[in-house]
Motif scaffolding. Structure first.
Motif, PDB file in Angstrom:
ATOM      1  N   LEU A 158       0.821  -1.204   0.000  1.00 54.67           N
ATOM      2  CA  LEU A 158       0.000   0.000   0.000  1.00 54.67           C
ATOM      3  C   LEU A 158       0.856   1.255   0.000  1.00 54.67           C
ATOM      4  O   LEU A 158       1.770   1.388   0.803  1.00 54.67           O
ATOM      5  CB  LEU A 158      -0.916   0.016   1.231  1.00 54.67           C
ATOM      6  CG  LEU A 158      -1.811   1.243   1.347  1.00 54.67           C
ATOM      7  CD1 LEU A 158      -2.893   1.220   0.262  1.00 54.67           C
ATOM      8  CD2 LEU A 158      -2.437   1.317   2.724  1.00 54.67           C
ATOM      9  N   ARG A 212      -1.184  -0.855  -4.303  1.00 52.92           N
ATOM     10  CA  ARG A 212      -2.439  -0.116  -4.279  1.00 52.92           C
ATOM     11  C   ARG A 212      -2.087   1.290  -3.829  1.00 52.92           C
ATOM     12  O   ARG A 212      -1.324   1.468  -2.869  1.00 52.92           O
ATOM     13  CB  ARG A 212      -3.408  -0.757  -3.294  1.00 52.92           C
ATOM     14  CG  ARG A 212      -4.711   0.000  -3.213  1.00 52.92           C
ATOM     15  CD  ARG A 212      -5.729  -0.730  -2.380  1.00 52.92           C
ATOM     16  NE  ARG A 212      -6.929   0.063  -2.298  1.00 52.92           N
ATOM     17  CZ  ARG A 212      -7.888  -0.147  -1.429  1.00 52.92           C
ATOM     18  NH1 ARG A 212      -7.805  -1.162  -0.589  1.00 52.92           N
ATOM     19  NH2 ARG A 212      -8.949   0.619  -1.397  1.00 52.92           N
ATOM     20  N   LEU A 218      -3.378   5.022  -2.525  1.00 47.35           N
ATOM     21  CA  LEU A 218      -4.412   5.889  -1.973  1.00 47.35           C
ATOM     22  C   LEU A 218      -3.900   7.316  -2.018  1.00 47.35           C
ATOM     23  O   LEU A 218      -2.754   7.576  -1.646  1.00 47.35           O
ATOM     24  CB  LEU A 218      -4.716   5.527  -0.519  1.00 47.35           C
ATOM     25  CG  LEU A 218      -5.252   4.139  -0.225  1.00 47.35           C
ATOM     26  CD1 LEU A 218      -5.448   3.971   1.282  1.00 47.35           C
ATOM     27  CD2 LEU A 218      -6.554   3.886  -0.967  1.00 47.35           C
ATOM     28  N   ALA A 269      -7.651  -0.449   3.969  1.00 50.03           N
ATOM     29  CA  ALA A 269      -6.831  -0.875   2.828  1.00 50.03           C
ATOM     30  C   ALA A 269      -5.768  -1.887   3.246  1.00 50.03           C
ATOM     31  O   ALA A 269      -5.571  -2.894   2.564  1.00 50.03           O
ATOM     32  CB  ALA A 269      -6.183   0.338   2.163  1.00 50.03           C
ATOM     33  N   ALA A 297      -5.626  -5.994   2.241  1.00 49.12           N
ATOM     34  CA  ALA A 297      -4.566  -6.282   1.276  1.00 49.12           C
ATOM     35  C   ALA A 297      -3.738  -7.509   1.621  1.00 49.12           C
ATOM     36  O   ALA A 297      -3.255  -8.199   0.746  1.00 49.12           O
ATOM     37  CB  ALA A 297      -3.635  -5.077   1.146  1.00 49.12           C
TER      38      ALA A 297
END
Length: 126
Positions: free
Chosen positions: A57, A86, A88, A109, A113
């Motif tokens: 993340l 990912r 954000l 998140a 994940a």
């Protein structure tokens, strides 16, 4: 070239924005339920605001200047996602005025994940 990125990342760690400072207070030292985050971390040719490699993340904070760079930010996001992350993105103002909601999104998140880095033993799960 590598040394230039290391020096730049180090410089960015020393000149963080108010929003970055505030978010880092919550993310540092595994304070977000044990998840390890790094700040101003180099990935490929990018210096990322915050990353949790265990969950794949990336958290990026955008100030007003990013409104003019939306196309390049979108390209950066696509490239990082192609590497398996990912991404954000939050506006600095959101972090400064509603940090609890930002932290909830980040926590959701990381939780979705990957397995937690320090799971409870089987007998202690609820």
């Amino acid at each position: 070239m590598k040394r230039l990125h290391v020096d730049r990342a180090r410089g960015l760690r020393h000149s963080m924005t108010d929003a970055e400072h505030l978010l880092w207070r919550y993310l540092r030292n595994r304070q977000l339920l044990g998840w390890k985050f790094r700040r101003q971390h180099e990935i490929d040719r990018y210096i990322i605001d915050f990353v949790c490699t265990e969950a794949g993340l990336i958290v990026e904070l955008d100030g007003g200047q990013h409104a003019e760079r939306m196309a390049s930010d979108a390209d950066r996001t696509r490239r990082l996602e192609a590497m398996g992350y990912r991404v954000l993105r939050f506006w600095n103002n959101d972090v400064l005025t509603n940090s609890e909601a930002v932290l909830e999104v980040i926590l959701e998140a990381v939780a979705s994940a990957a397995p937690h880095p320090s799971p409870l033993p089987k007998g202690e799960r609820g």
